[in-house]
Design an enzyme around this catalytic site. Structure first.
Site, mmCIF file in Angstrom:
data_model
loop_
_atom_site.group_PDB
_atom_site.id
_atom_site.type_symbol
_atom_site.label_atom_id
_atom_site.label_comp_id
_atom_site.label_asym_id
_atom_site.label_seq_id
_atom_site.Cartn_x
_atom_site.Cartn_y
_atom_site.Cartn_z
ATOM 1 C CG HIS A 135 45.384 14.542 64.117
ATOM 2 N ND1 HIS A 135 45.371 13.166 64.125
ATOM 3 C CD2 HIS A 135 44.628 14.929 65.171
ATOM 4 C CE1 HIS A 135 44.635 12.733 65.146
ATOM 5 N NE2 HIS A 135 44.180 13.789 65.794
ATOM 6 C CD GLU A 136 43.186 18.487 65.873
ATOM 7 O OE1 GLU A 136 41.960 18.264 65.936
ATOM 8 O OE2 GLU A 136 44.008 17.944 66.637
ATOM 9 C CG HIS A 167 39.472 14.928 64.520
ATOM 10 N ND1 HIS A 167 39.202 13.600 64.772
ATOM 11 C CD2 HIS A 167 40.570 15.237 65.264
ATOM 12 C CE1 HIS A 167 40.094 13.126 65.629
ATOM 13 N NE2 HIS A 167 40.934 14.093 65.928
ATOM 14 C CG HIS A 209 31.437 16.921 61.779
ATOM 15 N ND1 HIS A 209 31.319 18.287 61.921
ATOM 16 C CD2 HIS A 209 30.250 16.403 62.181
ATOM 17 C CE1 HIS A 209 30.111 18.574 62.399
ATOM 18 N NE2 HIS A 209 29.452 17.450 62.556
#
Length: 234
Positions: free
Chosen positions: A102-103, A106, A110
């Site tokens: 999940h991270e 991100h 980005h």
């Protein structure tokens, strides 16, 4: 507006928000704990899975670091660092791999200049300022005889905080969607493990929904209270 025995019925809105947040927090802790005991068939730890996902996405300039705490995982865009908590970094559980993925979602957002992420990033200083100044402005406006200017500025500052919480929702949902797709396609998780991962990330998403709902309830209470004071002054 005055209430008998100083009872403010709008507190019920705060209580509802607190209960929603507590229920969501309990759900994510329970679900994460359940699948923390299920070792992934790949045997990859959260850190190893993150490295593989990032490299598959063509990302080689994002660092992976351990951060203390439980479920304190986050991606820091300013330093381009994926920070994984103690329960995720070195664990090979389905929960750990799911959170790490999940991270990574991100970090991929980005890299691809995902619009909602950019908007949320731009709103961070505004939301932080709004959270600290909204109530002082409103209270000052009330003490100054119901100053509409100060009260309205305070309300708009609080609305900025609410907007931040709502723009967070598509950012988090998209990161989870990316994570689930990557884990399935890359074979990091297999078969039934993907269903477990969906449960872990689905429970985590509830915390953001509950947070946004809580902010809406606080805004509603704020509008009710300030309208009451204005009516009293009139």
């Amino acid at each position: 507006m005055y209430y008998p025995m100083y009872i403010d019925p709008t507190y019920i809105l705060i209580i509802i928000g607190v209960l929603l947040s507590m229920a969501a927090s309990a759900k994510v802790k329970t679900t994460f704990g359940r699948y923390s005991g299920v070792r992934s068939l790949s045997g990859l730890t959260g850190a190893q899975a993150a490295e593989r996902i990032l490299h598959q996405a063509g990302i080689y300039d994002v660092g992976i670091a351990r951060v203390s705490g439980n479920l304190t995982d986050h991606y820091d865009p300013s330093s381009k660092t994926l920070r994984l908590s103690d329960s995720v970094y070195g664990s090979a559980s389905v929960s750990a791999v799911s959170v790490a993925a999940h991270e990574c979602g991100h970090a991929i957002q980005h890299q691809q200049n995902y619009a909602p992420l950019k908007i949320r990033g731009a709103l961070v200083p505004v939301a932080n300022f709004g959270a600290s100044i909204s109530w002082p402005l409103i209270i000052l406006g009330i003490f100054l005889g119901g100053s509409d200017i100060l009260i309205n500025i305070g309300i708009w500052m609080f609305i900025a905080v609410v907007v931040f919480h709502f723009i967070t929702l598509p950012v988090e949902f998209n990161a989870s969607s990316r994570a689930l797709k990557i884990m399935d396609e890359s074979g990091i998780l297999h078969g039934e493990e993907n269903r477990y991962a969906r449960q872990v990330l689905g429970a985590a998403a509830l915390t953001y929904v509950a947070s946004a709902a809580s902010m809406i309830l606080q805004l509603l209470r704020l509008l009710i209270l300030t309208r009451g004071f204005r009516n009293d002054d009139n």
